[in-house]
Motif scaffolding. Structure first.
Motif, PDB file in Angstrom:
ATOM      1  N   THR A  16      18.910  43.667  28.272  1.00 28.24           N
ATOM      2  CA  THR A  16      19.692  42.793  29.134  1.00 28.24           C
ATOM      3  C   THR A  16      20.355  43.576  30.264  1.00 28.24           C
ATOM      4  OG1 THR A  16      20.171  41.301  27.289  1.00 28.24           O
ATOM      5  CG2 THR A  16      21.620  41.160  29.204  1.00 28.24           C
ATOM      6  N   ALA A  17      20.041  43.217  31.496  1.00 25.78           N
ATOM      7  CA  ALA A  17      20.745  43.813  32.632  1.00 25.78           C
ATOM      8  C   ALA A  17      22.186  43.317  32.615  1.00 25.78           C
ATOM      9  CB  ALA A  17      20.065  43.413  33.932  1.00 25.78           C
ATOM     10  N   HIS A  18      23.132  44.231  32.800  1.00 29.23           N
ATOM     11  CA  HIS A  18      24.528  43.839  32.637  1.00 29.23           C
ATOM     12  C   HIS A  18      25.468  44.740  33.420  1.00 29.23           C
ATOM     13  CE1 HIS A  18      23.819  47.007  29.665  1.00 29.23           C
ATOM     14  NE2 HIS A  18      25.109  47.282  29.772  1.00 29.23           N
ATOM     15  N   GLU A  19      26.662  44.229  33.630  1.00 32.92           N
ATOM     16  CA  GLU A  19      27.763  45.000  34.186  1.00 32.92           C
ATOM     17  C   GLU A  19      28.973  44.796  33.287  1.00 32.92           C
ATOM     18  OE1 GLU A  19      28.566  43.826  38.163  1.00 32.92           O
ATOM     19  OE2 GLU A  19      26.641  44.538  38.955  1.00 32.92           O
ATOM     20  N   ILE A  20      29.587  45.892  32.854  1.00 34.55           N
ATOM     21  CA  ILE A  20      30.748  45.805  31.962  1.00 34.55           C
ATOM     22  C   ILE A  20      32.017  46.156  32.730  1.00 34.55           C
ATOM     23  CG2 ILE A  20      31.897  46.877  29.978  1.00 34.55           C
ATOM     24  CD1 ILE A  20      29.227  47.027  28.600  1.00 34.55           C
ATOM     25  N   HIS A  21      33.035  45.329  32.556  1.00 36.06           N
ATOM     26  CA  HIS A  21      34.345  45.587  33.141  1.00 36.06           C
ATOM     27  C   HIS A  21      35.384  45.540  32.013  1.00 36.06           C
ATOM     28  CE1 HIS A  21      32.654  45.020  37.185  1.00 36.06           C
ATOM     29  NE2 HIS A  21      31.955  44.034  36.640  1.00 36.06           N
ATOM     30  N   TRP A  22      36.169  46.606  31.921  1.00 35.66           N
ATOM     31  CA  TRP A  22      37.184  46.702  30.878  1.00 35.66           C
ATOM     32  C   TRP A  22      38.532  46.214  31.402  1.00 35.66           C
ATOM     33  CZ3 TRP A  22      35.781  48.168  26.014  1.00 35.66           C
ATOM     34  CH2 TRP A  22      34.561  48.839  25.869  1.00 35.66           C
ATOM     35  N   HIS A  23      39.304  45.570  30.531  1.00 32.46           N
ATOM     36  CA  HIS A  23      40.614  45.045  30.911  1.00 32.46           C
ATOM     37  C   HIS A  23      41.648  45.442  29.855  1.00 32.46           C
ATOM     38  CE1 HIS A  23      38.714  42.558  34.034  1.00 32.46           C
ATOM     39  NE2 HIS A  23      37.749  42.400  33.146  1.00 32.46           N
ATOM     40  N   TYR A  74      32.319  47.041  20.650  1.00 38.29           N
ATOM     41  CA  TYR A  74      31.593  47.473  21.848  1.00 38.29           C
ATOM     42  C   TYR A  74      30.271  48.129  21.477  1.00 38.29           C
ATOM     43  CZ  TYR A  74      29.727  50.317  25.449  1.00 38.29           C
ATOM     44  OH  TYR A  74      28.820  50.896  26.302  1.00 38.29           O
ATOM     45  N   ARG A  75      30.279  48.999  20.470  1.00 37.04           N
ATOM     46  CA  ARG A  75      29.040  49.674  20.070  1.00 37.04           C
ATOM     47  C   ARG A  75      28.007  48.661  19.555  1.00 37.04           C
ATOM     48  NH1 ARG A  75      28.615  55.282  19.100  1.00 37.04           N
ATOM     49  NH2 ARG A  75      30.029  56.378  20.524  1.00 37.04           N
ATOM     50  N   GLN A  76      28.476  47.637  18.845  1.00 35.08           N
ATOM     51  CA  GLN A  76      27.562  46.582  18.389  1.00 35.08           C
ATOM     52  C   GLN A  76      26.956  45.852  19.582  1.00 35.08           C
ATOM     53  OE1 GLN A  76      30.245  44.283  15.996  1.00 35.08           O
ATOM     54  NE2 GLN A  76      29.959  45.526  14.153  1.00 35.08           N
ATOM     55  N   LEU A  77      27.799  45.510  20.539  1.00 35.28           N
ATOM     56  CA  LEU A  77      27.326  44.836  21.747  1.00 35.28           C
ATOM     57  C   LEU A  77      26.345  45.716  22.513  1.00 35.28           C
ATOM     58  CD1 LEU A  77      27.396  42.589  23.882  1.00 35.28           C
ATOM     59  CD2 LEU A  77      29.472  43.655  24.818  1.00 35.28           C
ATOM     60  N   ALA A  78      26.649  47.000  22.621  1.00 35.56           N
ATOM     61  CA  ALA A  78      25.775  47.921  23.349  1.00 35.56           C
ATOM     62  C   ALA A  78      24.389  47.975  22.710  1.00 35.56           C
ATOM     63  CB  ALA A  78      26.405  49.318  23.394  1.00 35.56           C
ATOM     64  N   GLU A  79      24.345  47.977  21.373  1.00 40.39           N
ATOM     65  CA  GLU A  79      23.051  47.962  20.675  1.00 40.39           C
ATOM     66  C   GLU A  79      22.292  46.678  20.984  1.00 40.39           C
ATOM     67  OE1 GLU A  79      21.317  50.078  18.599  1.00 40.39           O
ATOM     68  OE2 GLU A  79      22.728  51.619  19.251  1.00 40.39           O
ATOM     69  N   ALA A  80      23.002  45.550  20.977  1.00 39.06           N
ATOM     70  CA  ALA A  80      22.355  44.267  21.262  1.00 39.06           C
ATOM     71  C   ALA A  80      21.847  44.220  22.700  1.00 39.06           C
ATOM     72  CB  ALA A  80      23.341  43.125  21.002  1.00 39.06           C
ATOM     73  N   LEU A  81      22.616  44.770  23.631  1.00 39.71           N
ATOM     74  CA  LEU A  81      22.186  44.813  25.029  1.00 39.71           C
ATOM     75  C   LEU A  81      20.923  45.644  25.183  1.00 39.71           C
ATOM     76  CD1 LEU A  81      25.693  45.287  26.671  1.00 39.71           C
ATOM     77  CD2 LEU A  81      24.177  43.327  27.070  1.00 39.71           C
TER      78      LEU A  81
END
Length: 217
Positions: free
Chosen positions: A37-44, A25-32
């Motif tokens: 990148t405008a985004h919406e995150i939903h956790w499952h 997640y932290r890697q993805l957050a850095e890339a975002l």
């Protein structure tokens, strides 16, 4: 790069006791952030160890039992995870007393927090409580404390995990992911169509985000 008015929909299937889930997640957050990148995150929800007893188990004992790892292999794995975490600003504090937990109650608490718009905050707080601060997240009172620390009602949080009111919802969400073929975490789904498994690294996530911006379908 094409601009879209629609934010990128990101669904993340994960478990709080999964170290590569917070690293990924932290890697993805850095890339975002790097790609703006405008985004919406939903956790499952996903349970790494659904048969774990309520009191949990010593982490090293669990890893040796589950994977047949030696103590040396366990130590090397912890070193790798700590280094990967440090690269994205997350601190792992593994000790001889670090425990693995049953996370079914956690996921029920997260489901409740989602109804109040605080699932993401609670998810991050639980990652930190477990991996950085070695708090006993098998203890319902500790879970209620963590919820209160991010501004949720402590008494209601405690009631949620004690009366199991969201047990059915969590089970259904887990079954849905299983039906989608998800057997390991982290699993990241972009726009409901593109599945990426594992902690890919900032560079790979950046490349994926750029590809999605060029070809959102």
């Amino acid at each position: 790069m094409k601009n879209s008015d629609q934010p990128l929909q990101i669904d993340i299937v994960s478990d709080v006791v999964c170290p590569w889930c917070i690293i990924g997640y932290r890697q993805l957050a850095e890339a975002l952030k790097d790609t703006n990148t405008a985004h919406e995150i939903h956790w499952h929800p996903f349970e790494l160890n659904p048969n774990m007893p309520a009191e949990g188990q010593n982490l090293r004992e669990h890893i040796i039992e589950k994977y047949g790892s030696s103590v040396q292999e366990s130590n090397e794995s912890r070193t790798r995870m700590a280094a990967a975490g440090a690269d994205v600003g997350f601190e792992f504090n593994f000790t001889d007393d670090t425990r693995m937990h049953n996370t079914f109650n956690l996921h029920q608490l997260l489901h409740w927090a989602d109804q109040q718009g605080h699932m993401h905050d609670l998810k991050q707080a639980l990652f930190t409580a477990h991996f950085t601060n070695n708090r006993n997240i098998s203890d319902n009172a500790v879970l209620a404390d963590i919820a209160a620390e991010i501004g949720l009602d402590r008494a209601e949080a405690l009631a949620v995990v004690e009366d199991q009111r969201f047990a059915k919802d969590v089970r259904e969400a887990e079954q849905h992911s299983a039906q989608q073929g998800i057997q390991g975490v982290p699993a990241v789904i972009f726009n409901g169509r593109h599945l990426v498994s594992g902690a890919q690294g900032i560079e790979n996530f950046t490349r994926i985000l750029k590809q999605l911006a060029e070809n959102p379908d």
